[in-house]
Design a protein around this motif. Sequence first.
Motif, PDB file in Angstrom:
ATOM      1  N   LEU A   1     -12.170  -0.112  -4.914  1.00  0.00           N
ATOM      2  CA  LEU A   1     -11.367  -0.987  -5.770  1.00  0.00           C
ATOM      3  C   LEU A   1     -11.217  -2.374  -5.169  1.00  0.00           C
ATOM      4  O   LEU A   1     -11.153  -3.367  -5.881  1.00  0.00           O
ATOM      5  CB  LEU A   1      -9.982  -0.361  -5.995  1.00  0.00           C
ATOM      6  N   ASN A   2     -11.140  -2.429  -3.859  1.00  0.00           N
ATOM      7  CA  ASN A   2     -11.013  -3.728  -3.190  1.00  0.00           C
ATOM      8  C   ASN A   2     -12.324  -4.492  -3.169  1.00  0.00           C
ATOM      9  O   ASN A   2     -12.362  -5.660  -2.782  1.00  0.00           O
ATOM     10  CB  ASN A   2     -10.519  -3.539  -1.746  1.00  0.00           C
ATOM     11  N   GLY A   3     -13.422  -3.797  -3.569  1.00  0.00           N
ATOM     12  CA  GLY A   3     -14.717  -4.452  -3.607  1.00  0.00           C
ATOM     13  C   GLY A   3     -15.163  -4.934  -2.245  1.00  0.00           C
ATOM     14  O   GLY A   3     -15.688  -6.036  -2.086  1.00  0.00           O
ATOM     15  N   LYS A   4     -14.969  -4.091  -1.225  1.00  0.00           N
ATOM     16  CA  LYS A   4     -15.311  -4.488   0.142  1.00  0.00           C
ATOM     17  C   LYS A   4     -16.759  -4.981   0.219  1.00  0.00           C
ATOM     18  O   LYS A   4     -17.671  -4.353  -0.284  1.00  0.00           O
ATOM     19  CB  LYS A   4     -15.106  -3.277   1.067  1.00  0.00           C
ATOM     20  N   LYS A   5     -16.939  -6.108   0.883  1.00  0.00           N
ATOM     21  CA  LYS A   5     -18.252  -6.753   0.941  1.00  0.00           C
ATOM     22  C   LYS A   5     -19.261  -5.901   1.713  1.00  0.00           C
ATOM     23  O   LYS A   5     -18.958  -5.328   2.736  1.00  0.00           O
ATOM     24  CB  LYS A   5     -18.119  -8.116   1.613  1.00  0.00           C
TER      25      LYS A   5
ATOM     26  N   GLY B   1       0.792  -1.221   0.000  1.00  0.00           N
ATOM     27  CA  GLY B   1       0.000   0.000   0.000  1.00  0.00           C
ATOM     28  C   GLY B   1       0.824   1.271   0.000  1.00  0.00           C
ATOM     29  O   GLY B   1       0.328   2.331   0.378  1.00  0.00           O
ATOM     30  N   ILE B   2       2.103   1.184  -0.415  1.00  0.00           N
ATOM     31  CA  ILE B   2       2.951   2.372  -0.450  1.00  0.00           C
ATOM     32  C   ILE B   2       3.347   2.686  -1.890  1.00  0.00           C
ATOM     33  O   ILE B   2       3.204   1.851  -2.782  1.00  0.00           O
ATOM     34  CB  ILE B   2       4.222   2.195   0.399  1.00  0.00           C
TER      35      ILE B   2
ATOM     36  N   GLY C   1      -5.034   5.378  -3.418  1.00  0.00           N
ATOM     37  CA  GLY C   1      -5.052   4.874  -2.047  1.00  0.00           C
ATOM     38  C   GLY C   1      -3.701   4.508  -1.474  1.00  0.00           C
ATOM     39  O   GLY C   1      -3.616   3.929  -0.387  1.00  0.00           O
ATOM     40  N   TYR C   2      -2.603   4.859  -2.178  1.00  0.00           N
ATOM     41  CA  TYR C   2      -1.266   4.540  -1.676  1.00  0.00           C
ATOM     42  C   TYR C   2      -0.722   5.683  -0.825  1.00  0.00           C
ATOM     43  O   TYR C   2      -1.035   6.848  -1.062  1.00  0.00           O
ATOM     44  CB  TYR C   2      -0.313   4.279  -2.845  1.00  0.00           C
ATOM     45  N   ARG C   3       0.118   5.349   0.168  1.00  0.00           N
ATOM     46  CA  ARG C   3       0.759   6.366   0.990  1.00  0.00           C
ATOM     47  C   ARG C   3       2.246   6.424   0.647  1.00  0.00           C
ATOM     48  O   ARG C   3       2.825   5.445   0.157  1.00  0.00           O
ATOM     49  CB  ARG C   3       0.569   6.054   2.477  1.00  0.00           C
ATOM     50  N   PRO C   4       2.915   7.555   0.915  1.00  0.00           N
ATOM     51  CA  PRO C   4       4.339   7.672   0.587  1.00  0.00           C
ATOM     52  C   PRO C   4       5.190   6.707   1.413  1.00  0.00           C
ATOM     53  O   PRO C   4       4.967   6.539   2.608  1.00  0.00           O
ATOM     54  CB  PRO C   4       4.683   9.123   0.937  1.00  0.00           C
ATOM     55  N   CYS C   5       6.165   6.104   0.774  1.00  0.00           N
ATOM     56  CA  CYS C   5       7.098   5.196   1.444  1.00  0.00           C
ATOM     57  C   CYS C   5       7.963   5.984   2.430  1.00  0.00           C
ATOM     58  O   CYS C   5       8.505   7.036   2.095  1.00  0.00           O
ATOM     59  CB  CYS C   5       7.989   4.518   0.403  1.00  0.00           C
TER      60      CYS C   5
ATOM     61  N   ARG D   1      -5.280  12.170  -0.621  1.00  0.00           N
ATOM     62  CA  ARG D   1      -5.068  11.068   0.335  1.00  0.00           C
ATOM     63  C   ARG D   1      -6.405  10.599   0.897  1.00  0.00           C
ATOM     64  O   ARG D   1      -6.654   9.402   1.036  1.00  0.00           O
ATOM     65  CB  ARG D   1      -4.157  11.559   1.464  1.00  0.00           C
ATOM     66  N   ARG D   2      -7.275  11.543   1.213  1.00  0.00           N
ATOM     67  CA  ARG D   2      -8.590  11.240   1.782  1.00  0.00           C
ATOM     68  C   ARG D   2      -9.448  10.475   0.776  1.00  0.00           C
ATOM     69  O   ARG D   2     -10.047   9.450   1.090  1.00  0.00           O
ATOM     70  CB  ARG D   2      -9.252  12.557   2.176  1.00  0.00           C
ATOM     71  N   MET D   3      -9.517  10.999  -0.452  1.00  0.00           N
ATOM     72  CA  MET D   3     -10.309  10.336  -1.487  1.00  0.00           C
ATOM     73  C   MET D   3      -9.718   8.979  -1.831  1.00  0.00           C
ATOM     74  O   MET D   3     -10.438   8.030  -2.145  1.00  0.00           O
ATOM     75  CB  MET D   3     -10.365  11.211  -2.736  1.00  0.00           C
ATOM     76  N   GLY D   4      -8.398   8.891  -1.763  1.00  0.00           N
ATOM     77  CA  GLY D   4      -7.749   7.619  -2.071  1.00  0.00           C
ATOM     78  C   GLY D   4      -8.200   6.496  -1.170  1.00  0.00           C
ATOM     79  O   GLY D   4      -8.313   5.346  -1.592  1.00  0.00           O
TER      80      GLY D   4
END
Length: 346
Positions: free
Chosen positions: A142-146, A33-34, A63-67, A132-135
């Motif tokens: 995108l993950n298709g959370k149930k 996720g980075i 949805g990625y955060r900086p490394c 970052r918030r919208m991500g």
Amino acid sequence: MMTDEQKHEFYQALVDKNPQYDGTFFACIKTTGIFCHATCTARKPKYENCEFVFTAEEALLAGYRPCKRCTPLTYPNSIPEEVKTLVSAVEKNPEKRWKEEDFRQLGIHSATARRKFKDIYGMTFVQYARSRRMGLAFKEILNGKKVIDQQVTFGYESSSAFNDAFTKIMGNPPKKAQIHILYANFISTPIGRMMSVTDATHVYLLEFMDRRGLEKEIETLRKKHHARILVGETNVHQQLAKELALYFEKKLTKFTVPLSLHGTPFQMKVWDQLSRIPAGETRSYRDLATKLGDPHLVRAVGNANGANQLAIIIPCHRVIQTSGELGGYGGGIERKKYLLQLEQRA
């Protein structure tokens, strides 16, 4: 649109830690996720676990955060302390919507934050925090959370028992008694990923994910329709995705997917005029104002154009300035140019 050849080139640069590519692309690692620079010293992921983007904003919106190891947002400048403080604050609470008081508590002036972020990242601090918030919401989709079945949703006692993709970033959705279920999904196109919001019968929104103001559009949509926006597929979304694919293949110029249009009487008139512009042709803002009975309504036409929430389908990209220049476009001027050229070749 990035080609497969570029993706393989960038992956090799990542494996080789090639400094010539720092700042050219960002590598987004699905498993962690980075997102990273080409020269990141972290263990290299498999090719299939990588996404490559050209801008930090694209990475944030995905949805990625900086490394923390390679600090990809520092290139090509050393990072000022104020910026480090703000990035850290965003990561502690990425769903936060920033106000003047929040800057004061950190001892940083909002104008300083804006300028320094613009200088280093090519976007303002507000854009950074918003991306970052919208991500986070986009990643959830995108993950298709149930989610719980719709009929259970309507009668369920606890709102925490099922998921509204935008609750965290926009506050609680409407109460159960008013509820209207809408479904968010994504469509990949040659000029970037788009977000659709549909129900069983209509399309309510189609926008590029990085459009400035999208957060506000979604918030307005939820309030106007007393809606929860859940993660899910609909037949209307599938039809929309098929028609968009045909459009980009130059096999379709007229969309038939049913639309849900809600605006002021004047906006509705403008959108009707937009829909009448044939593919491959353009009209000026003045042309539309004249059609509506008053050539002095140019600015009002422009505002109605900007309020359109159905990109490409309601073709606001076909409106240009009276001088012949392209003028602005919510999805970005390069996309407008691409769409006009695509339609002229179709």
